[in-house]
Scaffold this motif. Structure first.
Motif: not given
Length: 55
Positions: A31, A35-45
């Protein structure tokens, strides 16, 4: 004293505790990067959508 405490634990209980510890550790190990990947993609978007032309 610790040796006597450890020898009083039944093997079934020790097996159950060790397997449950493996499950908990594997959940945390999986997890964390998810979670890190999810927030990284969200921040990148969010950065891509922000306006870049400031005076």
């Amino acid at each position: 004293m610790i040796g006597t405490m450890l020898s009083n634990v039944p093997s079934n209980t020790a097996d159950l505790l060790s397997y449950s510890m493996l499950v908990v550790v594997s959940i945390f190990l999986l997890s964390g990067p998810a979670i890190t990947y999810y927030y990284w993609k969200k921040n990148k978007r969010m950065k891509a959508a922000s306006p870049t032309g400031s005076a």
